[in-house]
Design a protein around this motif. Structure first.
Motif, PDB file in Angstrom:
ATOM      1  N   LYS A 226      19.705  58.602  55.797  1.00 48.36           N
ATOM      2  CA  LYS A 226      18.627  58.087  56.643  1.00 48.36           C
ATOM      3  C   LYS A 226      18.087  56.776  56.079  1.00 48.36           C
ATOM      4  N   ALA A 227      18.018  56.681  54.745  1.00 51.77           N
ATOM      5  CA  ALA A 227      17.542  55.450  54.118  1.00 51.77           C
ATOM      6  C   ALA A 227      18.517  54.303  54.354  1.00 51.77           C
ATOM      7  N   PHE A 228      19.812  54.585  54.229  1.00 54.61           N
ATOM      8  CA  PHE A 228      20.824  53.556  54.512  1.00 54.61           C
ATOM      9  C   PHE A 228      20.656  53.016  55.926  1.00 54.61           C
ATOM     10  N   LEU A 229      20.547  53.921  56.887  1.00 53.26           N
ATOM     11  CA  LEU A 229      20.454  53.518  58.285  1.00 53.26           C
ATOM     12  C   LEU A 229      19.178  52.724  58.562  1.00 53.26           C
ATOM     13  N   ALA A 230      18.123  53.007  57.787  1.00 50.82           N
ATOM     14  CA  ALA A 230      16.855  52.302  57.962  1.00 50.82           C
ATOM     15  C   ALA A 230      16.781  51.015  57.141  1.00 50.82           C
ATOM     16  N   GLY A 231      17.819  50.756  56.354  1.00 51.84           N
ATOM     17  CA  GLY A 231      17.809  49.570  55.500  1.00 51.84           C
ATOM     18  C   GLY A 231      16.929  49.715  54.279  1.00 51.84           C
ATOM     19  N   ASP A 232      16.561  50.955  53.937  1.00 48.20           N
ATOM     20  CA  ASP A 232      15.704  51.229  52.777  1.00 48.20           C
ATOM     21  C   ASP A 232      16.588  51.478  51.558  1.00 48.20           C
ATOM     22  N   MET A 233      17.028  50.405  50.936  1.00 47.63           N
ATOM     23  CA  MET A 233      17.984  50.533  49.848  1.00 47.63           C
ATOM     24  C   MET A 233      17.349  51.114  48.587  1.00 47.63           C
ATOM     25  N   LYS A 234      16.054  50.936  48.403  1.00 47.25           N
ATOM     26  CA  LYS A 234      15.385  51.492  47.227  1.00 47.25           C
ATOM     27  C   LYS A 234      15.438  53.014  47.245  1.00 47.25           C
ATOM     28  N   THR A 235      15.116  53.598  48.392  1.00 50.78           N
ATOM     29  CA  THR A 235      15.177  55.064  48.513  1.00 50.78           C
ATOM     30  C   THR A 235      16.606  55.559  48.404  1.00 50.78           C
ATOM     31  N   ALA A 236      17.532  54.863  49.056  1.00 53.55           N
ATOM     32  CA  ALA A 236      18.942  55.268  48.981  1.00 53.55           C
ATOM     33  C   ALA A 236      19.427  55.254  47.537  1.00 53.55           C
ATOM     34  N   SER A 237      19.059  54.226  46.793  1.00 59.43           N
ATOM     35  CA  SER A 237      19.498  54.124  45.401  1.00 59.43           C
ATOM     36  C   SER A 237      18.893  55.218  44.534  1.00 59.43           C
ATOM     37  N   GLN A 238      17.639  55.583  44.805  1.00 57.75           N
ATOM     38  CA  GLN A 238      17.018  56.662  44.038  1.00 57.75           C
ATOM     39  C   GLN A 238      17.710  57.991  44.305  1.00 57.75           C
ATOM     40  N   CYS A 239      18.079  58.235  45.563  1.00 60.35           N
ATOM     41  CA  CYS A 239      18.817  59.463  45.895  1.00 60.35           C
ATOM     42  C   CYS A 239      20.156  59.492  45.180  1.00 60.35           C
ATOM     43  N   LEU A 240      20.836  58.364  45.173  1.00 59.50           N
ATOM     44  CA  LEU A 240      22.129  58.306  44.493  1.00 59.50           C
ATOM     45  C   LEU A 240      21.958  58.515  42.992  1.00 59.50           C
ATOM     46  N   THR A 241      20.898  57.971  42.415  1.00 61.17           N
ATOM     47  CA  THR A 241      20.618  58.198  40.994  1.00 61.17           C
ATOM     48  C   THR A 241      20.461  59.687  40.707  1.00 61.17           C
ATOM     49  N   ASN A 242      19.811  60.412  41.620  1.00 60.23           N
ATOM     50  CA  ASN A 242      19.663  61.862  41.466  1.00 60.23           C
ATOM     51  C   ASN A 242      21.012  62.564  41.458  1.00 60.23           C
ATOM     52  N   VAL A 243      21.869  62.179  42.397  1.00 63.80           N
ATOM     53  CA  VAL A 243      23.196  62.792  42.509  1.00 63.80           C
ATOM     54  C   VAL A 243      24.009  62.530  41.245  1.00 63.80           C
ATOM     55  N   VAL A 244      23.991  61.303  40.774  1.00 65.33           N
ATOM     56  CA  VAL A 244      24.749  60.940  39.572  1.00 65.33           C
ATOM     57  C   VAL A 244      24.208  61.683  38.355  1.00 65.33           C
ATOM     58  N   LYS A 245      22.909  61.906  38.325  1.00 65.57           N
ATOM     59  CA  LYS A 245      22.314  62.662  37.217  1.00 65.57           C
ATOM     60  C   LYS A 245      22.898  64.073  37.152  1.00 65.57           C
TER      61      LYS A 245
END
Length: 295
Positions: free
Chosen positions: A222-241
């Protein structure tokens, strides 16, 4: 072939003590991914331990995936093997299912050269009525699929419709050179750089970690589609963790089993020669899942 933007989970395959699929668990996992907004499903990829499953069980697993998806999202099915004959035998056992495409790595017993790789995919494509896709997994198979191979295979086999790869340069060439059809499917599997690559058109991202982080991937999408890269990156950081925590144990897939149990999926998600990681791993996985918002 059109596939919408978004994430595609490489489903984990829950097995019982006899190596049979735990159907209720598998259906629940699929339903949870569809509810989270996935763009498609990959049944029996590498995270789905296809290479370790009894071949006689594979058609049943694929049928469950197709049945549960019920046409709501495309279903891709792994049919990897080490020869054309063996791969086609797998395909023939599942060919009547409503599968969007069968997916193949290069033969993985030993390294394979360019002419053999191209022949492998072309001959499989010519001998099935279904579409096929390539799965570029050189760290496991010892053989790299290149952009030139993709072009050659597509020229000889119209039903070769896409590739899963972590090779950013290959996807860049596919999307910008104009030598392949616009609807040629590119599923990017470079987990650590999903957020960096998405703005450049890498809009289908496929990984096994999707299955154990559905909340983060739904929010990321949803963040990607909204152009909210900060939120998208934080979600990805969680997954990588979580991924890094799992990788810290002797066998990642055994840690993955512990994670999937916390999310409510019964069964063994790792090969039968690997042991469960034990109480310390279990508690560690629970702690991370809580921290990243999956529990």
């Amino acid at each position: 072939m059109y596939i919408g933007k978004g994430f595609i989970p490489a489903l984990g395959t829950p097995l019982d003590e006899n190596g049979h699929v735990v159907e209720e668990s598998y259906r629940k996992q699929i339903e949870d991914q569809i509810k989270a907004g996935c763009a498609g499903l990959l049944s029996m990829g590498s995270m789905g331990i296809q290479a370790f499953i009894d071949p006689d069980e594979c058609p049943k697993i694929a049928a469950i995936a197709v049945s549960q998806a019920a046409g709501r999202v495309p279903v891709f099915v792994g049919a990897m093997d080490c020869s054309i004959e063996r791969a086609l035998k797998r395909v023939k056992a599942m060919e009547d299912l409503d599968v969007t495409a069968f997916v193949f790595t290069t033969p993985y017993y030993s390294p394979v050269k360019k002419p053999q790789i191209e022949k492998f995919f072309i001959e499989i494509a010519k001998n099935t009525k279904k579409n096929i896709m390539a799965y570029d997994l050189p760290g496991v198979t010892q053989s790299k699929i290149t952009y030139e191979m993709v072009k050659n295979i597509k020229a000889a086999a119209p039903n070769f419709i896409g590739i899963k790869t972590a090779d950013e340069q290959m996807i860049r060439k596919i999307k910008t050179f104009g030598e392949l059809p616009e609807d040629f499917i590119t599923c990017f599997s470079g987990l650590d750089t999903f957020d960096v690559c998405y703005p450049f058109g890498f809009t289908n991202y496929l990984d096994g970690m999707v299955t154990c982080c559905p909340k983060n991937f739904e929010k990321m999408d949803k963040a990607f589609l909204a152009g909210d890269m900060k939120t998208a990156s934080q979600c990805l950081t969680n997954v990588v963790k979580l991924r890094d925590a799992m990788a810290g144990y002797p066998y990642l897939l055994a840690a993955y089993t512990e994670v999937m149990h916390f999310l409510g999926y019964e069964g063994r998600f790792h090969p039968d020669y690997a042991d469960f990681e034990g109480d310390a791993c279990r508690e560690h996985m629970k702690k991370i899942l809580v921290e990243i918002g999956e529990l």
